[in-house]
Design a protein around this motif. Structure first.
Motif, PDB file in Angstrom:
ATOM      1  N   THR A   1      28.442  40.560  35.298  1.00  0.00           N
ATOM      2  CA  THR A   1      28.691  40.508  34.373  1.00  0.00           C
ATOM      3  C   THR A   1      27.106  39.965  34.295  1.00  0.00           C
ATOM      4  OG1 THR A   1      31.119  38.889  34.319  1.00  0.00           O
ATOM      5  CG2 THR A   1      29.007  37.898  33.511  1.00  0.00           C
ATOM      6  N   GLU A   2      26.655  40.604  33.413  1.00  0.00           N
ATOM      7  CA  GLU A   2      25.173  40.679  33.107  1.00  0.00           C
ATOM      8  C   GLU A   2      24.122  38.962  33.664  1.00  0.00           C
ATOM      9  OE1 GLU A   2      22.706  41.820  29.819  1.00  0.00           O
ATOM     10  OE2 GLU A   2      23.223  40.457  28.610  1.00  0.00           O
ATOM     11  N   GLY A   3      23.927  39.580  34.640  1.00  0.00           N
ATOM     12  CA  GLY A   3      23.285  38.071  35.215  1.00  0.00           C
ATOM     13  C   GLY A   3      23.281  37.802  36.717  1.00  0.00           C
TER      14      GLY A   3
ATOM     15  N   PRO B   1      28.910  42.359  28.904  1.00  0.00           N
ATOM     16  CA  PRO B   1      28.172  40.637  28.905  1.00  0.00           C
ATOM     17  C   PRO B   1      29.112  39.122  30.010  1.00  0.00           C
ATOM     18  CG  PRO B   1      28.874  42.145  26.890  1.00  0.00           C
ATOM     19  CD  PRO B   1      28.948  43.333  28.420  1.00  0.00           C
ATOM     20  N   LYS B   2      28.954  38.743  29.209  1.00  0.00           N
ATOM     21  CA  LYS B   2      29.729  37.420  29.597  1.00  0.00           C
ATOM     22  C   LYS B   2      30.801  37.060  29.166  1.00  0.00           C
ATOM     23  CE  LYS B   2      30.294  32.759  31.703  1.00  0.00           C
ATOM     24  NZ  LYS B   2      28.861  31.741  32.199  1.00  0.00           N
ATOM     25  N   SER B   3      31.086  37.606  27.494  1.00  0.00           N
ATOM     26  CA  SER B   3      31.910  37.933  26.612  1.00  0.00           C
ATOM     27  C   SER B   3      33.131  38.934  26.932  1.00  0.00           C
ATOM     28  CB  SER B   3      30.966  38.203  24.976  1.00  0.00           C
ATOM     29  OG  SER B   3      30.426  38.826  25.465  1.00  0.00           O
TER      30      SER B   3
ATOM     31  N   GLU C   1      36.091  33.360  29.877  1.00  0.00           N
ATOM     32  CA  GLU C   1      34.679  33.749  30.638  1.00  0.00           C
ATOM     33  C   GLU C   1      34.440  33.408  31.170  1.00  0.00           C
ATOM     34  OE1 GLU C   1      31.460  33.689  26.966  1.00  0.00           O
ATOM     35  OE2 GLU C   1      32.849  35.078  25.640  1.00  0.00           O
ATOM     36  N   PHE C   2      33.742  33.831  32.520  1.00  0.00           N
ATOM     37  CA  PHE C   2      32.933  33.682  33.551  1.00  0.00           C
ATOM     38  C   PHE C   2      31.845  34.903  34.090  1.00  0.00           C
ATOM     39  CE2 PHE C   2      35.620  36.712  35.388  1.00  0.00           C
ATOM     40  CZ  PHE C   2      35.425  36.226  37.223  1.00  0.00           C
ATOM     41  N   SER C   3      31.273  34.230  34.980  1.00  0.00           N
ATOM     42  CA  SER C   3      30.768  35.633  35.476  1.00  0.00           C
ATOM     43  C   SER C   3      30.671  36.211  37.271  1.00  0.00           C
ATOM     44  CB  SER C   3      29.300  34.968  36.166  1.00  0.00           C
ATOM     45  OG  SER C   3      28.765  34.197  34.180  1.00  0.00           O
TER      46      SER C   3
END
Length: 138
Positions: free
Chosen positions: A8-10, A52-54, A62-64
């Motif tokens: 996930t981004e980030g 993206p998280k989406s 949604e999660f990372s």
């Protein structure tokens, strides 16, 4: 042996993806007793996907997350000690590269095995025995 890393981004700071590929590749070779093997090393390939998280979910929400997936011949990752050691090390690598921010329980590692004879190296389908003989050369 393709490695697919999906984040996930980030989850990882920008640019750390390359380090993740390098360290996880080294860990896989080490746990299989193949560090420095001239046949196996160049046959480990990788792709990285940052979403993206989406686009990443757990339990429908949604999660990372971070996912480490190998596609290998059926003889790889069959030893329980290798499974436990590599999975722990891969999880630790992602956790550390995230700066300790990515929870270990949101880092997933799995292996998908190919049917014997359905593995391509050097432009031809090879059986486990043929791959083992090639690896023994390196």
């Amino acid at each position: 042996m393709p490695l697919t890393l999906t984040f996930t981004e980030g989850v990882l700071p920008i640019g750390e993806e390359k380090q993740a590929v390098a360290q996880i590749t080294e860990a896989m070779l080490k746990w299989h007793g193949l560090a420095g093997n001239k046949v196996m090393t160049p046959n480990i390939t990788a792709t990285v996907h940052v979403l993206p998280k989406s686009a990443t979910f757990s339990g429908g929400q949604e999660f990372s997350g971070a996912w480490v997936e190998w596609k290998t011949p059926s003889f790889a990752f069959t030893d329980r000690e290798v499974q436990q050691g590599f999975f722990t090390e891969a999880t630790d690598i992602i956790h550390e590269l995230s700066g300790g921010k990515q929870p270990k329980d949101q880092i997933y590692v799995n292996v998908v095995h190919a049917v014997d004879g359905a593995w391509n190296m050097n432009g031809r389908a090879m059986t486990n025995t043929e791959i083992g003989a090639a690896i023994a050369q390196g």
